[in-house]
Write an enzyme that holds these catalytic residues in place. Structure first.
Site, mmCIF file in Angstrom:
data_model
loop_
_atom_site.group_PDB
_atom_site.id
_atom_site.type_symbol
_atom_site.label_atom_id
_atom_site.label_comp_id
_atom_site.label_asym_id
_atom_site.label_seq_id
_atom_site.Cartn_x
_atom_site.Cartn_y
_atom_site.Cartn_z
ATOM 1 N N SER A 131 33.649 -13.530 0.120
ATOM 2 C CA SER A 131 33.375 -12.373 0.987
ATOM 3 C C SER A 131 33.576 -11.055 0.239
ATOM 4 C CB SER A 131 34.200 -12.426 2.263
ATOM 5 O OG SER A 131 35.567 -12.485 1.966
ATOM 6 N N ASP A 176 41.556 -9.016 -2.740
ATOM 7 C CA ASP A 176 40.265 -9.567 -3.164
ATOM 8 C C ASP A 176 39.287 -8.456 -3.554
ATOM 9 O OD1 ASP A 176 41.599 -11.778 -2.299
ATOM 10 O OD2 ASP A 176 40.378 -12.085 -0.507
HETATM 11 C C1 GLA Z 1 42.951 -13.967 1.682
HETATM 12 C C2 GLA Z 1 42.997 -12.471 1.925
HETATM 13 C C3 GLA Z 1 43.811 -11.784 0.832
HETATM 14 C C4 GLA Z 1 45.180 -12.435 0.693
HETATM 15 C C5 GLA Z 1 45.050 -13.938 0.554
HETATM 16 C C6 GLA Z 1 46.382 -14.637 0.566
HETATM 17 O O1 GLA Z 1 42.251 -14.226 0.508
HETATM 18 O O2 GLA Z 1 41.695 -11.945 1.933
HETATM 19 O O3 GLA Z 1 43.913 -10.419 1.109
HETATM 20 O O4 GLA Z 1 45.980 -12.070 1.769
HETATM 21 O O5 GLA Z 1 44.267 -14.484 1.602
HETATM 22 O O6 GLA Z 1 47.122 -14.288 -0.555
#
Ligand code: GLA
Length: 383
Positions: free
Chosen positions: A126, A170
């Site tokens: 995403s 991310d």
């Molecule tokens: C998902 C969320 C991130 C983070 C991870 C867990 O990927 O998008 O922001 O919180 O989970 O570390």
């Protein structure tokens, strides 16, 4: 034969669907988080790196908004002020709204997307999509936004418009990554530090798909918020869960009901592990790094309760076969495991992990290697 790149595929898709070539393009990587799981929304550090696998997005003039991906049969026509539809194009609608707030959105566009990032595998497909979209669409509107702004647009699209209570890890790595490095991102201060990562990592997919929207991640986040509120009754100045000193952890565990005590234990110990892991990586101490990865996995399994039997099995087999470390990466409840192995033995270790997985679960998991790759970039279109 070489597989067609996501960029070529997106451009071909665009041409076939809209009958004209695209005029702007960008791509962004998926990510693997080395360590620092569930610490980005609890005020701690994270240590992700960008995958070689990327999402490409191409666009050209359009009346209104039309989105197409390689897995759709026809373009999806959207209005940016309509309600979210529960489809992948919601992420793009979110990006367009956020760009518009900054005066950096075109008035409309035809868009095509293609990716080599596995979807729903905990590898941040995403953020690859939203960061690439922010770069391509703002470029099409004649604007060049900084990596920090691209990350913010993408984060807000996912958090505020799609409604996933994610942290900023991310989008930050997709926007800021540099080849050959991991990124130590201190979410409390916003500080970013590159840490050389010269080797390769293996990714073994559990094949269990996590569904984030409205799912367990949002529930864990609520638990962490409840735990922080209780801790603040005792320590009024506490900025975040990750800021709780390790020396106060036992007192916090006595104060909190289950499962909140375990969630806090994960966040506090993971924060310490992540800082140690960045130091170990910088010093080239891969064995120490590996031990931290395994401890991190066990904390996810036992304290955060975000693992699954498939991931636990991959980690334990990899370690038994001589991997330096292995760990579930990403949000969890399925997704992928990263394996850090000595170079001369990595193929044999991964082959053994795959064989054991098949014997246990009756199917062959996808397993592939990646180096630390670069972040978002504008792509040239060769017509
Ligand atoms: C998902 C969320 C991130 C983070 C991870 C867990 O990927 O998008 O922001 O919180 O989970 O570390």
């Amino acid at each position: 034969m070489l597989r067609t790149s996501p960029l070529r595929q997106a451009a071909a898709l665009f041409q076939a669907a809209y009958g004209t070539p695209p005029v702007a393009a960008a791509s962004a990587p998926g990510r693997v988080n080395l360590i620092g799981e569930h610490t980005d929304y609890t005020g701690g550090p994270v240590l992700p790196l960008a995958l070689e696998r990327r999402t490409a997005i191409v666009c050209g003039p359009g009346d209104g908004w039309t989105f197409l991906s390689a897995s759709d049969d026809r373009p999806d026509r959207r209005y940016v002020d309509e309600r979210m539809a529960g489809r992948w194009s919601d992420y793009l609608v979110g990006v367009v709204r956020e760009l518009a707030e900054r005066g950096a959105a075109p008035s409309g566009a035809q868009v095509a997307v293609s990716t080599s990032v596995p979807i729903g595998a905990g590898l941040s497909s995403s953020a690859a999509l939203t960061v690439a979209a922010a770069r391509a669409l703002s470029a099409f509107a004649g604007r060049r936004l900084s990596p920090a702004v691209l990350a913010d647009v993408a984060y807000r699209a996912e958090y505020h418009h799609v409604g996933v209570r994610c942290g900023r890890m991310d989008q930050t790595i997709a926007a800021h990554a540099r080849a050959g490095t991991a990124l130590l991102f201190d979410t409390a201060t916003g500080d970013l530090r590159l840490v050389p990562f010269p080797g390769r990592l293996w990714i073994v997919e559990t094949g269990v798909s996590h569904k984030l929207t409205g799912g367990e991640l949002n529930a864990r986040r609520r638990e962490c918020e409840a735990a922080l509120a209780r801790c603040r009754e005792r320590w009024p100045g506490l900025a975040s869960l990750a800021a709780l000193p390790a020396a106060d952890l036992s007192a916090a565990e006595r104060l909190l009901p289950l499962p909140l005590a375990r969630r806090v234990r994960h966040v506090v110990t993971e924060t310490a592990r992540t800082r140690s892991a960045a130091q170990a990586l910088a010093a080239g101490e891969l064995e120490a790094l590996g031990r931290l990865l395994v401890a991190g996995h066990r904390s996810l399994r036992d304290d955060y309760e975000s693992s699954c039997p498939e991931a636990d099995r991959i980690v334990e087999t990899a370690v038994a076969q001589g991997a330096l470390g292995a760990r579930l990466t990403g949000a969890g409840w399925g997704g992928a495991v990263l394996v850090l192995a000595p170079k001369e033995r990595e193929s044999r270790i991964v082959a053994e992990v795959v064989r054991d997985f098949e014997a246990t679960f009756g199917r062959v998991p996808a397993a592939w290697a990646t180096r630390a790759a670069s972040g978002v970039r504008r792509e040239a279109l060769g017509h």
